[in-house]
Design a protein around this motif. Structure first.
Motif, PDB file in Angstrom:
ATOM      1  N   SER A  53     -44.396  79.095  45.726  1.00  0.00           N
ATOM      2  CA  SER A  53     -45.215  78.267  46.611  1.00  0.00           C
ATOM      3  C   SER A  53     -44.425  77.802  47.836  1.00  0.00           C
ATOM      4  CB  SER A  53     -45.728  77.053  45.841  1.00  0.00           C
ATOM      5  OG  SER A  53     -44.661  76.172  45.535  1.00  0.00           O
ATOM      6  N   ASP A  54     -44.956  76.785  48.491  1.00  0.00           N
ATOM      7  CA  ASP A  54     -44.301  76.250  49.685  1.00  0.00           C
ATOM      8  C   ASP A  54     -42.966  75.581  49.382  1.00  0.00           C
ATOM      9  OD1 ASP A  54     -46.381  77.058  51.325  1.00  0.00           O
ATOM     10  OD2 ASP A  54     -47.487  75.177  51.111  1.00  0.00           O
ATOM     11  N   ILE A  55     -42.705  75.322  48.108  1.00  0.00           N
ATOM     12  CA  ILE A  55     -41.434  74.675  47.754  1.00  0.00           C
ATOM     13  C   ILE A  55     -40.442  75.677  47.176  1.00  0.00           C
ATOM     14  CG2 ILE A  55     -42.508  72.426  47.395  1.00  0.00           C
ATOM     15  CD1 ILE A  55     -42.322  72.939  44.364  1.00  0.00           C
ATOM     16  N   THR A  56     -40.597  76.939  47.553  1.00  0.00           N
ATOM     17  CA  THR A  56     -39.688  77.994  47.099  1.00  0.00           C
ATOM     18  C   THR A  56     -38.210  77.640  47.295  1.00  0.00           C
ATOM     19  OG1 THR A  56     -41.316  79.749  47.414  1.00  0.00           O
ATOM     20  CG2 THR A  56     -39.010  80.403  47.450  1.00  0.00           C
ATOM     21  N   PRO A  57     -37.832  76.997  48.410  1.00  0.00           N
ATOM     22  CA  PRO A  57     -36.405  76.664  48.584  1.00  0.00           C
ATOM     23  C   PRO A  57     -35.826  75.844  47.435  1.00  0.00           C
ATOM     24  CG  PRO A  57     -37.550  76.407  50.664  1.00  0.00           C
ATOM     25  CD  PRO A  57     -38.607  76.681  49.631  1.00  0.00           C
ATOM     26  N   LEU A  58     -36.657  75.063  46.741  1.00  0.00           N
ATOM     27  CA  LEU A  58     -36.155  74.280  45.610  1.00  0.00           C
ATOM     28  C   LEU A  58     -35.645  75.165  44.481  1.00  0.00           C
ATOM     29  CD1 LEU A  58     -38.704  71.323  45.189  1.00  0.00           C
ATOM     30  CD2 LEU A  58     -36.272  71.152  45.733  1.00  0.00           C
ATOM     31  N   PHE A  59     -36.138  76.389  44.422  1.00  0.00           N
ATOM     32  CA  PHE A  59     -35.783  77.280  43.326  1.00  0.00           C
ATOM     33  C   PHE A  59     -34.836  78.395  43.778  1.00  0.00           C
ATOM     34  CE2 PHE A  59     -40.025  75.568  42.688  1.00  0.00           C
ATOM     35  CZ  PHE A  59     -39.900  74.979  41.443  1.00  0.00           C
ATOM     36  N   THR A  60     -34.418  78.341  45.030  1.00  0.00           N
ATOM     37  CA  THR A  60     -33.528  79.361  45.570  1.00  0.00           C
ATOM     38  C   THR A  60     -32.069  78.930  45.411  1.00  0.00           C
ATOM     39  OG1 THR A  60     -35.192  79.957  47.229  1.00  0.00           O
ATOM     40  CG2 THR A  60     -32.925  80.679  47.630  1.00  0.00           C
ATOM     41  N   GLY A  61     -31.240  79.853  44.971  1.00  0.00           N
ATOM     42  CA  GLY A  61     -29.816  79.561  44.829  1.00  0.00           C
ATOM     43  C   GLY A  61     -29.505  78.575  43.728  1.00  0.00           C
ATOM     44  N   ARG A  62     -30.304  78.579  42.673  1.00  0.00           N
ATOM     45  CA  ARG A  62     -30.110  77.613  41.587  1.00  0.00           C
ATOM     46  C   ARG A  62     -29.422  78.235  40.375  1.00  0.00           C
ATOM     47  NH1 ARG A  62     -32.518  72.888  42.712  1.00  0.00           N
ATOM     48  NH2 ARG A  62     -32.170  72.143  40.604  1.00  0.00           N
ATOM     49  N   VAL A  63     -28.959  79.465  40.535  1.00  0.00           N
ATOM     50  CA  VAL A  63     -28.229  80.108  39.437  1.00  0.00           C
ATOM     51  C   VAL A  63     -26.750  79.765  39.578  1.00  0.00           C
ATOM     52  CG1 VAL A  63     -27.617  82.284  38.344  1.00  0.00           C
ATOM     53  CG2 VAL A  63     -29.899  81.983  39.345  1.00  0.00           C
ATOM     54  N   PRO A  64     -26.149  79.148  38.573  1.00  0.00           N
ATOM     55  CA  PRO A  64     -24.725  78.801  38.664  1.00  0.00           C
ATOM     56  C   PRO A  64     -23.868  80.029  38.929  1.00  0.00           C
ATOM     57  CG  PRO A  64     -25.757  77.734  36.766  1.00  0.00           C
ATOM     58  CD  PRO A  64     -26.754  78.714  37.299  1.00  0.00           C
ATOM     59  N   ASP A  65     -22.845  79.873  39.739  1.00  0.00           N
ATOM     60  CA  ASP A  65     -21.938  80.960  40.083  1.00  0.00           C
ATOM     61  C   ASP A  65     -20.838  81.037  39.025  1.00  0.00           C
ATOM     62  OD1 ASP A  65     -20.261  82.812  41.171  1.00  0.00           O
ATOM     63  OD2 ASP A  65     -20.196  81.904  43.175  1.00  0.00           O
ATOM     64  N   ASP A  66     -20.964  82.003  38.130  1.00  0.00           N
ATOM     65  CA  ASP A  66     -20.002  82.139  37.036  1.00  0.00           C
ATOM     66  C   ASP A  66     -18.626  82.590  37.515  1.00  0.00           C
ATOM     67  OD1 ASP A  66     -21.855  81.355  35.133  1.00  0.00           O
ATOM     68  OD2 ASP A  66     -22.587  83.399  34.811  1.00  0.00           O
ATOM     69  N   SER A  67     -18.545  83.070  38.743  1.00  0.00           N
ATOM     70  CA  SER A  67     -17.248  83.519  39.257  1.00  0.00           C
ATOM     71  C   SER A  67     -16.367  82.345  39.677  1.00  0.00           C
ATOM     72  CB  SER A  67     -17.442  84.457  40.452  1.00  0.00           C
ATOM     73  OG  SER A  67     -18.007  83.765  41.555  1.00  0.00           O
ATOM     74  N   VAL A  68     -16.965  81.166  39.816  1.00  0.00           N
ATOM     75  CA  VAL A  68     -16.208  79.978  40.220  1.00  0.00           C
ATOM     76  C   VAL A  68     -15.411  79.458  39.030  1.00  0.00           C
ATOM     77  CG1 VAL A  68     -16.378  77.585  41.016  1.00  0.00           C
ATOM     78  CG2 VAL A  68     -17.869  79.350  41.996  1.00  0.00           C
ATOM     79  N   CYS A  69     -14.148  79.186  39.258  1.00  0.00           N
ATOM     80  CA  CYS A  69     -13.292  78.657  38.189  1.00  0.00           C
ATOM     81  C   CYS A  69     -13.319  77.131  38.208  1.00  0.00           C
ATOM     82  CB  CYS A  69     -11.852  79.138  38.369  1.00  0.00           C
ATOM     83  SG  CYS A  69     -11.645  80.914  38.181  1.00  0.00           S
ATOM     84  N   LEU A  70     -13.380  76.559  37.048  1.00  0.00           N
ATOM     85  CA  LEU A  70     -13.332  75.106  36.943  1.00  0.00           C
ATOM     86  C   LEU A  70     -11.955  74.593  37.353  1.00  0.00           C
ATOM     87  CD1 LEU A  70     -15.092  74.336  33.530  1.00  0.00           C
ATOM     88  CD2 LEU A  70     -15.894  73.670  35.794  1.00  0.00           C
ATOM     89  N   PRO A  71     -11.876  73.441  38.014  1.00  0.00           N
ATOM     90  CA  PRO A  71     -10.565  72.828  38.256  1.00  0.00           C
ATOM     91  C   PRO A  71      -9.827  72.664  36.931  1.00  0.00           C
ATOM     92  CG  PRO A  71     -12.254  71.716  39.532  1.00  0.00           C
ATOM     93  CD  PRO A  71     -12.974  72.686  38.631  1.00  0.00           C
ATOM     94  N   ALA A  72      -8.514  72.802  36.961  1.00  0.00           N
ATOM     95  CA  ALA A  72      -7.710  72.834  35.739  1.00  0.00           C
ATOM     96  C   ALA A  72      -7.908  71.603  34.864  1.00  0.00           C
ATOM     97  CB  ALA A  72      -6.231  72.986  36.099  1.00  0.00           C
ATOM     98  N   ASP A  73      -7.989  70.418  35.479  1.00  0.00           N
ATOM     99  CA  ASP A  73      -8.106  69.212  34.657  1.00  0.00           C
ATOM    100  C   ASP A  73      -9.439  69.141  33.933  1.00  0.00           C
ATOM    101  OD1 ASP A  73      -9.454  68.690  37.151  1.00  0.00           O
ATOM    102  OD2 ASP A  73      -9.507  66.563  36.593  1.00  0.00           O
ATOM    103  N   ILE A  74     -10.510  69.655  34.572  1.00  0.00           N
ATOM    104  CA  ILE A  74     -11.821  69.659  33.930  1.00  0.00           C
ATOM    105  C   ILE A  74     -11.849  70.656  32.781  1.00  0.00           C
ATOM    106  CG2 ILE A  74     -14.275  70.129  34.253  1.00  0.00           C
ATOM    107  CD1 ILE A  74     -13.978  69.216  37.143  1.00  0.00           C
ATOM    108  N   ALA A  75     -11.339  71.863  33.025  1.00  0.00           N
ATOM    109  CA  ALA A  75     -11.305  72.893  31.980  1.00  0.00           C
ATOM    110  C   ALA A  75     -10.499  72.410  30.782  1.00  0.00           C
ATOM    111  CB  ALA A  75     -10.718  74.181  32.543  1.00  0.00           C
TER     112      ALA A  75
END
Length: 340
Positions: free
Chosen positions: A193-215
């Motif tokens: 619908s007209d709110i398509t941008p709300l659902f765009t780019g909402r897949v987490p990027d698994d290639s991103v590494c967590l900061p060491a302290d969080i991991a």
């Protein structure tokens, strides 16, 4: 403390109307559907709120330019057809103004509550009968109610010194989890619908590494003796922790919509939510780690001090044998000179 928002049918609506409200100027009660007609009048004063939404508030609801444009253009257009949505826009905007002006806060919070209470009966009626035609407005309405719920919980704390943050977050989680359940087959319609941008780019990027302290902190949590192989509900807790990993990646991923962090309460299992509602210690500890993510969004006026409130309250609720697991959340959120 009673919840800022009275609990409605939890399967359909988690956050509802605030208990403390100011009556409309005409003296009618907005809680009485037969009198809503008189209260449901958009005044010249409300044009101030609409202007502020278009020029300021809309930009605080997203970081991406396409989402900001959607909030400023498409959402008001939807609100022209769904009056409950216009009143929710007024309500959120009034809260935004109240959050930045201490002198005007009581006035604008009262205005926010009035518009919220006018909108809610209309919203609730359509929420129970979602269709392809109204699903988009309902989704946006639920999003605005969610933002209002977060803000009001911290801007109108209880007079009595009783814990409230954990109880409040339960109701907010119920609202979030109810959204996909209520929309069901109509969800695809909202996505296109007209709110398509709300659902765009909402897949987490698994290639991103967590900061060491969080991991390291999440790994220590998963391998703690409270989650040993024989621990009760271990699988449920481990899944909830692993789901946190995606949420922690959002603040450190360039261009990622920060709204993704609010999908964690939706992704976790029903079993975890039941354990959290029953205030099991390990479930509360995991919630405290999620509070660290909320703390990363503390500059958002509608999130504010949620992270601090949750971590402090959870620490005081826990049995001594679990308090050592709070070392990392406390370190991330509270400054050395602060006390619990």
């Amino acid at each position: 403390k009673t919840c800022q928002f009275q609990q409605q049918d939890e399967a359909c609506l988690g956050a509802a109307t605030p208990q403390t409200t100011s009556p409309p100027k005409d003296g009618s009660s907005v809680s009485d559907p037969s009198k809503i007609f008189n209260a449901d009048i958009i005044s010249w004063d409300d044009m101030e709120l609409l202007h502020h939404f278009l020029t300021d508030t809309a930009n605080t609801l997203a970081d991406r330019a396409d989402l900001q444009e959607m909030w400023k253009v498409m959402i008001p257009k939807l609100a022209m057809k769904q009056r409950f949505l216009m009143h929710l826009i007024f309500s959120v905007t009034a809260l935004h103004i109240a959050s930045s002006d201490a002198e005007k806060r009581p006035l604008y919070v009262d205005r926010a509550l009035r518009h919220h209470n006018i909108a809610l009966p209309y919203f609730r009626a359509q929420w129970h009968t979602a269709t392809q035609e109204n699903v988009t407005s309902l989704f946006v309405g639920a999003t605005l109610i969610f933002a209002s719920s977060l803000n009001l919980a911290v801007s109108r704390p209880p007079i009595e010194s009783q814990p409230w943050a954990v109880q409040e977050i339960f109701g907010i989680f119920v609202l979030l989890r109810g959204i996909p359940l209520v929309f069901g087959d109509y969800w695809e319609g909202a996505v296109k619908s007209d709110i398509t941008p709300l659902f765009t780019g909402r897949v987490p990027d698994d290639s991103v590494c967590l900061p060491a302290d969080i991991a390291e902190a999440l790994e220590k949590l998963k391998t703690s003796h409270q989650l040993s192989a024989k621990a009760l509900n271990r699988a449920t807790y481990v899944l909830a922790i692993e789901s946190l990993e995606s949420s922690f990646k959002v603040p450190v991923t360039e261009g990622q919509d920060f709204g993704l962090v609010f999908e964690w309460p939706i992704r976790v299992s029903k079993e975890y939510i039941l354990l959290l509602t029953a205030r099991h210690s390990m479930a509360l500890v995991i919630l405290a780690y999620y509070a660290v993510i909320l703390h990363e969004l503390r500059d958002r006026w509608w999130v504010s001090v949620w992270g601090v409130k949750l971590v402090r309250e959870i620490y005081l609720m826990l049995d001594d044998e679990y308090k050592f697991l709070m070392e990392w959340p406390l370190k991330k959120i509270l400054l050395p000179h602060q006390i619990i």
